[in-house]
Design an enzyme around this catalytic site. Structure first.
Site, short mmCIF file in Angstrom:
data_model
loop_
_atom_site.label_atom_id
_atom_site.label_comp_id
_atom_site.label_asym_id
_atom_site.label_seq_id
_atom_site.Cartn_x
_atom_site.Cartn_y
_atom_site.Cartn_z
N LYS A 20 -62.31 -24.97 -18.96
CA LYS A 20 -62.41 -25.99 -17.93
C LYS A 20 -63.31 -25.54 -16.78
O LYS A 20 -64.19 -26.26 -16.34
CB LYS A 20 -61.04 -26.34 -17.35
CG LYS A 20 -60.02 -26.78 -18.38
CD LYS A 20 -58.68 -27.10 -17.72
CE LYS A 20 -58.03 -25.94 -16.99
NZ LYS A 20 -57.52 -24.87 -17.85
N ARG A 95 -50.68 -29.73 -12.65
CA ARG A 95 -50.14 -28.91 -13.73
C ARG A 95 -48.71 -29.27 -14.06
O ARG A 95 -48.13 -28.66 -14.95
CB ARG A 95 -50.18 -27.44 -13.32
CG ARG A 95 -51.52 -26.79 -13.49
CD ARG A 95 -51.49 -25.46 -12.78
NE ARG A 95 -51.96 -24.39 -13.61
CZ ARG A 95 -53.22 -23.96 -13.62
NH1 ARG A 95 -54.14 -24.56 -12.91
NH2 ARG A 95 -53.55 -22.95 -14.37
N ARG A 129 -62.75 -12.37 -20.80
CA ARG A 129 -63.32 -13.10 -19.66
C ARG A 129 -63.58 -12.21 -18.45
O ARG A 129 -62.74 -11.42 -18.04
CB ARG A 129 -62.35 -14.20 -19.27
CG ARG A 129 -62.74 -14.92 -18.01
CD ARG A 129 -62.11 -16.23 -17.91
NE ARG A 129 -60.73 -16.14 -17.47
CZ ARG A 129 -60.00 -17.22 -17.22
NH1 ARG A 129 -60.49 -18.40 -17.40
NH2 ARG A 129 -58.76 -17.07 -16.80
N ARG A 162 -59.82 -10.86 -14.12
CA ARG A 162 -58.71 -11.36 -13.31
C ARG A 162 -57.41 -10.66 -13.66
O ARG A 162 -57.14 -10.43 -14.83
CB ARG A 162 -58.56 -12.87 -13.54
CG ARG A 162 -59.51 -13.67 -12.71
CD ARG A 162 -59.59 -15.10 -13.13
NE ARG A 162 -58.31 -15.72 -13.48
CZ ARG A 162 -58.18 -17.01 -13.77
NH1 ARG A 162 -59.25 -17.79 -13.74
NH2 ARG A 162 -57.02 -17.51 -14.09
N ARG A 173 -48.63 -17.58 -18.83
CA ARG A 173 -49.44 -18.77 -18.51
C ARG A 173 -49.43 -19.78 -19.66
O ARG A 173 -49.33 -20.98 -19.42
CB ARG A 173 -50.87 -18.36 -18.18
CG ARG A 173 -50.97 -17.75 -16.79
CD ARG A 173 -52.19 -16.88 -16.65
NE ARG A 173 -53.43 -17.63 -16.75
CZ ARG A 173 -54.59 -17.09 -17.08
NH1 ARG A 173 -54.67 -15.79 -17.35
NH2 ARG A 173 -55.68 -17.81 -17.12
P1 ADP Z 1 -56.11 -20.98 -15.73
O1 ADP Z 1 -56.18 -22.48 -15.86
O2 ADP Z 1 -57.06 -20.30 -16.67
O3 ADP Z 1 -54.71 -20.44 -15.81
P2 ADP Z 1 -56.69 -21.14 -12.87
O4 ADP Z 1 -57.76 -20.41 -12.20
O5 ADP Z 1 -56.78 -22.64 -12.93
O6 ADP Z 1 -56.62 -20.52 -14.33
O7 ADP Z 1 -55.27 -20.79 -12.23
C1 ADP Z 1 -54.88 -19.47 -12.02
C2 ADP Z 1 -53.48 -19.41 -11.40
O8 ADP Z 1 -53.47 -20.09 -10.13
C3 ADP Z 1 -52.38 -20.08 -12.21
O9 ADP Z 1 -51.85 -19.26 -13.22
C4 ADP Z 1 -51.35 -20.37 -11.09
O10 ADP Z 1 -50.64 -19.21 -10.73
C5 ADP Z 1 -52.22 -20.75 -9.92
N1 ADP Z 1 -52.46 -22.22 -9.85
C6 ADP Z 1 -53.66 -22.85 -10.00
N2 ADP Z 1 -53.50 -24.18 -9.89
C7 ADP Z 1 -52.17 -24.40 -9.69
C8 ADP Z 1 -51.36 -25.56 -9.53
N3 ADP Z 1 -51.89 -26.79 -9.58
N4 ADP Z 1 -50.03 -25.40 -9.35
C9 ADP Z 1 -49.47 -24.19 -9.32
N5 ADP Z 1 -50.17 -23.04 -9.47
C10 ADP Z 1 -51.51 -23.13 -9.66
#
Ligand code: ADP
Length: 220
Positions: A20, A95, A129, A162, A173
């Site tokens: 994404k 989410r 990554r 990361r 996750r």
């Molecule tokens: P990915 O989709 O690959 O897990 P992101 O960069 O989108 O990576 O998100 C990394 C982390 O940031 C998530 O595992 C979570 O801890 C936090 N996070 C991101 N967006 C949200 C959200 N909408 N609600 C809660 N936590 C979030």
């Protein structure tokens, strides 16, 4: 295809590792809308050491969701900036069903794109990554290596892995995604907003499918 002008209020939904962020940063540039990644915004808050970042850090490292009130605080601020008025590409929010309801109160949407990727591919992509902490560009040792090893193509920044791409956090996750985010597929299907893109293959293959799906002309 959605008429002559491409959709401008877009949400990208899909599991961690689905691509994404990679697709969003390029498509947002082409569409001249901001790429709003809640993950990036949270990582910036962590890097800054702000109170919000300090509260979010532990949840993120463990692969858990950050509490809703914290995420909403940064999202509301970002969506309220002038550049988001003519559209946005939202990546990482919502989410959960509760976040989807909150988003409905904040803004209307044109389309929600679901990234369909096989589970085995997700773990492969996450473990290879590397990202640029300065600009957020994402590389992958297998599919999309940087031109110079360990350096960002755009700004020369030193690439980092990361903390939540460690295997223990990846497992959490993916589980959280299956339990809390996957039900949003039906949520948006019922609302007639859902489009599904095949997220397998190279980033340029996926980008071409996305352009077609969203009606983005080649010239853009
Ligand atoms: P990915 O989709 O690959 O897990 P992101 O960069 O989108 O990576 O998100 C990394 C982390 O940031 C998530 O595992 C979570 O801890 C936090 N996070 C991101 N967006 C949200 C959200 N909408 N609600 C809660 N936590 C979030």
């Amino acid at each position: 295809m959605r008429g002559r002008s491409p959709a401008r209020r877009i949400v990208f939904l899909g599991p961690p590792g689905a691509g994404k962020g990679t697709q969003a940063s390029e498509l947002a540039r082409e569409l001249h809308v901001p790429h709003l990644s809640t993950g990036e915004l949270l990582r910036a808050a962590v890097a800054e050491g702000s109170p919000l970042g300090r509260s979010a850090d532990g949840h993120m490292r463990a692969g858990r969701l950050v509490p809703d009130d914290l995420v909403l605080e940064i999202l509301r601020e970002r969506l309220g900036r002038p550049d988001a008025a003519r559209g946005f590409l939202l990546d990482g929010y919502p989410r959960t069903e509760a976040q989807a309801a909150t988003l409905e109160r904040l803004t209307a949407l044109d389309v929600v794109v679901w990234f369909d990727v096989a589970p085995r591919t997700l773990t492969e992509r996450l473990s290879g990554r590397w990202t640029c902490p300065r600009c957020g560009s994402v590389y992958n040792v297998a599919g999309r290596p940087p031109r110079t090893a360990g350096r960002c193509d755009l700004d020369g920044g030193e690439l980092v892995q990361r903390p939540d791409d460690r295997p223990e956090a990846v497992e959490v996750r993916l589980k959280v995604f299956g339990e809390q985010t996957a039900p949003l597929l039906e949520h948006y299907r019922r609302r007639g907003l859902l489009e599904v893109v095949d997220g397998s293959g190279t980033p340029s293959e996926v980008a071409a499918r996305l352009r077609q799906l969203l009606g983005v002309p080649e010239s853009l």
